[in-house]
Every structure is written in structure tokens, then in C-alpha cells.
Design an enzyme around this catalytic site. Structure first.
Site, PDB file in Angstrom:
ATOM      1  N   CYS A 407      -1.201  23.980  -7.044  1.00 22.38           N
ATOM      2  CA  CYS A 407      -2.283  24.330  -6.141  1.00 22.38           C
ATOM      3  C   CYS A 407      -1.955  23.873  -4.718  1.00 22.38           C
ATOM      4  O   CYS A 407      -1.131  24.474  -4.049  1.00 22.38           O
ATOM      5  CB  CYS A 407      -3.604  23.764  -6.652  1.00 22.38           C
ATOM      6  SG  CYS A 407      -5.064  24.521  -5.884  1.00 22.38           S
ATOM      7  N   HIS A 539      -3.584  25.929 -11.968  1.00 20.53           N
ATOM      8  CA  HIS A 539      -3.455  24.578 -12.516  1.00 20.53           C
ATOM      9  C   HIS A 539      -2.975  24.662 -13.972  1.00 20.53           C
ATOM     10  O   HIS A 539      -3.790  24.720 -14.898  1.00 20.53           O
ATOM     11  CB  HIS A 539      -4.806  23.860 -12.468  1.00 20.53           C
ATOM     12  CG  HIS A 539      -5.260  23.489 -11.101  1.00 20.53           C
ATOM     13  ND1 HIS A 539      -5.090  22.230 -10.572  1.00 20.53           N
ATOM     14  CD2 HIS A 539      -5.875  24.216 -10.129  1.00 20.53           C
ATOM     15  CE1 HIS A 539      -5.584  22.184  -9.343  1.00 20.53           C
ATOM     16  NE2 HIS A 539      -6.069  23.383  -9.053  1.00 20.53           N
ATOM     17  N   GLU A 541      -1.894  22.440 -15.850  1.00 23.51           N
ATOM     18  CA  GLU A 541      -2.204  21.249 -16.641  1.00 23.51           C
ATOM     19  C   GLU A 541      -3.454  21.405 -17.480  1.00 23.51           C
ATOM     20  O   GLU A 541      -3.636  20.703 -18.485  1.00 23.51           O
ATOM     21  CB  GLU A 541      -2.358  20.022 -15.726  1.00 23.51           C
ATOM     22  CG  GLU A 541      -3.572  20.005 -14.822  1.00 23.51           C
ATOM     23  CD  GLU A 541      -3.347  20.649 -13.464  1.00 23.51           C
ATOM     24  OE1 GLU A 541      -4.109  20.377 -12.536  1.00 23.51           O
ATOM     25  OE2 GLU A 541      -2.385  21.443 -13.350  1.00 23.51           O
TER      26      GLU A 541
END
Length: 583
Positions: A407, A539, A541
Site C-alpha cells: 500500500c 494488502h 497480509e
């Protein structure tokens, strides 16, 4: 009928209810049961989107764009399901729903009160969400785990405690189980474990109309038999219903600690779970899950070769701000058989101004960056530390250090490239310099500039890899198994300036992934002639799992440990956990 497990907490907040709830759910999944979860947060916010990470920890984003509590991330990772914004209940959501109904006249002129209207709304919400088919098998959940945020006795938690007191009678005794998580501290030089805080907490809970069926005791060391018997006597449970959740080698050991003490048998007995109708193939999946989890925990406990990753961020003083980033790194490290060593670097400490005010901290920060095997710049908001992140990106790019930008981490890498490769010295982001003449990062035109909550580009969006002649062979696409399109979760208001893309790509910063809708929004870049220099606007993750690490993070750890080229060539490395064990 769906069974419900309520997880409450006593003595202190932040005691680990989320991990214990996730672990209980994981153990039920090993039986082949379908499990979902709900997190109740007693704050008045509608969602977690406007909360500072330093105040409340990470804001976790779901597929549907819901901005929720970080414990929802634990549930998705442990249970391997996709949850929705409805799986996170807040006081704000409940009160908004009740007030809207009152304005419509749904209550037919009655006086609207906490009891029964608020408590009924809570129960209706829990029962409705608890019956939504899960994403893994598409079945109505056998068990729904409900975590009550906060601590028993908190004023703001009172309506939820009362709602659960009533709920136990709505669903029936055999369909309701309460796990109470409490603290057993060690006081004094002799190291004696004290049970009084837990006794008081259980007494207060019983005074509110709820009796725990299982007590999970957080402690620094395992509970002694005498402590267990004492808690059994004063809390009106059997010794077998008292569980020691002591400090472990890692959080991956918690499900195994509970399993060794008989948690599965207690839940089967209390909820009268019928396992006979579970299809054999799903039972086999459950057995496989338990074996692989043991492999995961065992691998985490071994003395593996270390790999050092510098996390250059803005919220490093509270590591819960980057909870999913840490999990993604851990999962990637375990799947490439390495021990993760994190170096937390406050981005502002890398800036020249810090050299003038605190030279020791400046040099320590740069020493961590320069000695790292890989550098990660995660997402974030606000101008503080941005120049430090740009400098970390420049160091990784120029010194061939594996780099992953997520990001804002992608955006600062683009700023660095524009300044130092394209020679646009005043390249900036309009997030921090709205009137800059040469923006490398611009505001997305469709985003609401006035309101903060829920107005970003949120949730799962499709990213399409560029045509084969352009992206075929790039490392990040290979890590995604050469897919043409991937779906990942977003949370941002700014993007790479499309007008600058041709110039960036001409110098080797290739945008190999773009949004599927327009093809004009830059989602993934990869730098040519570099061991691993990758940025993602999304993102990754948020979708990491212990058995299925996020590909961009997996690539970073493989590159940082010198294994990426071998992996991409298909050479045999340590087998990932997902394929390690076969029944």
C-alpha cells in the site's frame, strides 16, 4: 441446530480471549465440524475504520470491505473461513439498528429500552449470523464461537452480558457453552500463583446470571494440581474443566496445549456434539489439519536458521498495529523453514532531522536497515515518517536488498524511483502535499473527501496480470502460480499517478498487475534486474494463513533467505506445511 460457544474475559483486558476462542474453533474443525465466529466489541464506533492503530491495534479488512477488529483476522487464519462485516458486532451497530427501527415505527409506540429492545437485537444478530453458511464447505455452521470483548464488569459490556444470559435459554442448555478466560498472576518472590482474581471474576459473572462451563486460566507457567483443585472448589466446576493456558513457545502451540488437556472432549460432552453424520472426507480433512498444525508448531519451536527482516513503519511502538503483517511474515518464514527475526524501525528515525536531534537513535535505525536480509514497508496514513520510508526503499533498490512495499510501501517506492531514477526531484504524494507540481501519487477521483469512515477503496478487488509477453516470467506472478487474475483486499484512498506510468516503466519499474475494471489503476510493480523488489497496492497480509502463506510475503522471505531462485526453478526445498503430511 447451531451450537454456541461464548468466550468472556475477566480481571484484565487483552488477556488473550481471541487466541483461545480461535484455538477452540480450530480444535472443533479437526473433528470435521463447520465453525464460524463473531466478535463483539462494546465501543460506540460503528466499525474499527476510524480507530488509530496505536489506540486499538490493527484495523482488519474483510472481503466485503468491512473494517473490523484485529481478532477477526485470527479467526480467519485459524478457521480458514471468510467472514463478513456482520461477524463483528459493535455497540454502535446495535444502537443504530434499534434507533432506525424506532424511527420507522417498528416498535408500535412502545418505549424503547435496553431491555428488551437492545438485548433482543443482540440475540437476533448473533443467531442470524451464526446460521450463515461458511465459505469453506458452504454448510450451516455446527458451532458458532462468540467472543465478548472487554472485561466482565465493564459498564459498556453490560447489555451484551445480559443478552447472553437470555440467549442461553433461547437456544437451550445443550446448545450453549461459556468459556471464561481469566488471569492467575504470580505474586511475590516465591512465585506463588494466586487464584483470588479468578474467583472474584467468576463470582461477578455468576452474579450477572452466567456460569462458566470451562475456565481458561492465563498464567506464566502451568497451573499446579492444587491450584486447579482450588479453582474447581470455588468456581463450581470440576478440575477437568479448568485449563492452563500458560506462556508457550508461540501462539501456534495454544491449540495443542488445550488439546493435550482434553478441551475437545469437554466441548463434545458439554454440547453433546454428534460426529456420526460428518462425511468421511471432511473428517479426514480435520485429521490432516491437526497433523499439519503439529508440524507447524514443531517447526516454530526448532532452532532454525534466522532471517532478518526490517519492518520500517510508523506505528512500531505498538506491534499490534501490524498484527497481520507479522503473521504473514511468520507464515512465510515457517513455510521456507526459517526463523523470523523482526527488526522494528520507526521510519522517522531514518530521516536527516533525526540525525540532528537524536544521532544515536538515527544510527541505530540505519544499522538495523543496513544489516537486514529483507526490508518491508507496510501500509499507513499521515505524513510522519514518509521520508524515512522513501529512504529505506532507495537503500533496498540500490543495494539489491529484497524489498516488499504494501500500500503506502508501494507508493513511497514509486516516489523514490521518480526522484532518483527519473530525476523528478520534487516528486511527492498529494496525500502529504496536496498542491505539489509533480505528483507521483494522486487521490482517487471516486473517493469521498469529506467523510472518514468506510469511504476508502475497501475489500476484495480483482488484479489482472498484464499480457504474457509483458508479465510472464516475473517473480511475483510465478509466486501466484502464474494465475491471470488474483483477488486481494484493499484499503486506500491514493494511487500511483497514471500519467507517470510510462516513464516509470521505461526505466524498469514494471507494473505487472493492474485493476481488472479499468486497467488504469496500478496494483503490482516489480523492478527489473533486482533479486526481489515488489510492491502491492493491496494488502496481501489480510489473507495469509499458516498453511497457505501470502505469495508476496513468501517471495520476500524466500529472497531474503537466498532460496527464491531455487523455488521458482522448481528445485526441492523444505516442503510447505500444506503438503508436508499425507494421510
Amino acid at each position: 441446530m447451531t451450537k454456541y460457544i461464548i468466550v468472556s474475559g475477566g480481571v484484565i483486558s487483552g488477556i488473550g480471549k481471541g487466541i483461545i476462542a480461535s484455538s477452540a474453533g480450530l480444535l472443533l474443525k479437526t473433528l470435521g465440524l463447520t465453525v464460524t465466529s463473531i466478535k463483539i466489541d462494546p465501543y460506540l464506533n460503528i466499525d474499527a475504520g476510524t480507530l488509530s492503530p496505536l489506540d486499538h491495534g490493527e484495523v482488519f479488512v474483510l472481503n466485503d470491505g468491512g473494517e473490523v477488529d484485529l481478532d477477526l483476522g485470527n479467526y480467519e487464519r485459524y478457521l480458514e473461513v471468510t467472514l463478513s462485516r456482520d461477524n463483528n458486532i459493535t455497540t454502535g451497530k446495535i444502537y443504530r439498528q434499534v434507533i432506525e427501527r424506532e424511527r420507522r415505527g417498528d416498535y408500535l409506540g412502545k418505549t424503547v429500552q435496553v431491555v428488551p429492545h437492545i438485548t433482543d437485537a443482540i440475540q437476533d444478530w448473533v443467531e442470524r449470523v451464526g446460521k450463515v453458511p461458511t465459505s469453506d464447505h458452504g454448510r450451516v455452521p455446527d458451532v458458532c464461537i462468540v467472543e465478548l470483548g472487554g472485561t466482565v464488569g465493564d459498564i459498556e459490556s453490560a447489555p451484551f452480558i445480559e443478552a447472553m444470559r437470555q440467549f442461553q435459554f433461547r437456544v437451550g442448555h445443550d446448545n450453549f457453552c461459556l468459556i471464561h478466560v481469566s488471569l492467575v498472576p504470580v505474586v511475590g518472590a516465591v512465585g506463588e500463583q494466586k487464584t483470588k482474581p479468578t474467583q472474584s471474576s467468576v463470582r461477578e459473572l455468576r452474579g450477572l446470571g452466567l456460569s462458566p462451563d470451562i475456565i481458561a486460566c492465563r498464567a506464566t507457567k502451568p497451573l499446579g494440581d492444587e491450584i486447579r483443585k482450588k479453582l474447581s472448589m470455588f468456581c463450581q466446576v470440576t478440575p477437568e474443566q479448568v485449563f492452563s493456558v500458560h506462556d508457550c513457545e508461540s501462539l501456534y502451540h495454544v491449540p495443542l496445549v488445550l488439546e493435550e488437556q482434553g478441551m475437545i472432549n469437554q466441548l463434545i460432552k458439554r454440547l453433546k456434539l454428534d460426529l456420526t453424520e460428518i462425511p468421511p472426507e471432511i473428517r479426514e480433512e480435520g485429521c490432516q489439519l491437526l497433523l499439519q498444525w503439529r508440524e507447524l508448531a514443531g517447526r516454530r519451536a526448532r532452532d532454525l536458521e534466522p532471517v532478518n527482516i526490517a519492518v520500517v513503519g510508523k506505528y512500531t511502538y505498538l506491534q499490534d498495529s501490524y498484527a497481520s503483517v507479522v503473521k504473514a511474515l511468520e507464515h512465510a518464514a515457517l513455510n521456507c523453514n526459517r526463523r523470523l527475526v523482526l527488526k522494528w524501525v520507526e521510519a522517522s528515525d531514518l530521516e536527516e532531522t533525526e540525525l540532528q536531534t537524536n544521532p544515536i537513535r538515527f544510527h541505530e535505525a540505519w544499522q538495523m536497515v543496513c544489516s537486514a536480509d529483507g526490508i518491508l514497508v507496510p501500509g499507513g496514513f499521515g505524513s510522519r515518517g514518509v521520508e524515512g520510508k522513501v529512504m529505506a526503499s532507495k537503500w533496498a533498490r540500490e543495494h539489491k536488498i529484497p524489498y516488499l512495499g504494501v500500500c503506502l510501501g508501494l507508493q513511497v517506492a514509486v516516489i523514490d524511483f521518480a526522484r532518483h531514477v527519473l530525476a523528478i526531484a520534487d516528486a511527492e504524494s498529494r496525500e502529504f502535499h496536496p498542491d505539489c507540481a509533480n505528483p507521483a501519487v494522486v487521490f482517487m477521483p471516486e473517493i469521498d473527501r469529506e467523510n472518514m469512515g468506510g469511504t476508502m477503496r475497501l475489500g476484495s478487488r480483482a488484479t489482472k496480470f498484464q499480457p504474457d509477453e509483458y508479465s510472464q516470467g516475473c517473480k511475483i506472478r510465478q509466486l501466484y502460480d502464474n494465475k491471470n487474475e488474483v483477488h486481494e483486499r484493499h484499503r486506500h484512498r491514493y494511487e500511483v499517478n497514471p500519467e507517470l506510468v510510462d516513464k516509470l516503466e521505461a526505466k524498469g519499474l514494471r507494473f505487472v498487475g493492474r485493476d481488472s475494471e479499468t486497467g488504469q489503476r496500478m496494483e503490482i510493480f516489480e523492478l527489473e534486474n533486482h533479486p526481489y523488489f515488489v510492491g502491492t497496492q493491496y494488502h496481501p497480509e489480510y489473507q495469509t494463513q499458516p498453511r497457505n502463506p501470502s505469495p508476496p510475503f513468501f517471495g520476500l522471505l524466500l529472497a531474503a533467505s537466498g532460496q527464491l531462485d531455487k523455488y521458482l526453478k522448481g528445485e526441492e526445498l523444505v516442503e510447505p506445511i500444506a503438503t508436508k503430511l499425507k494421510l
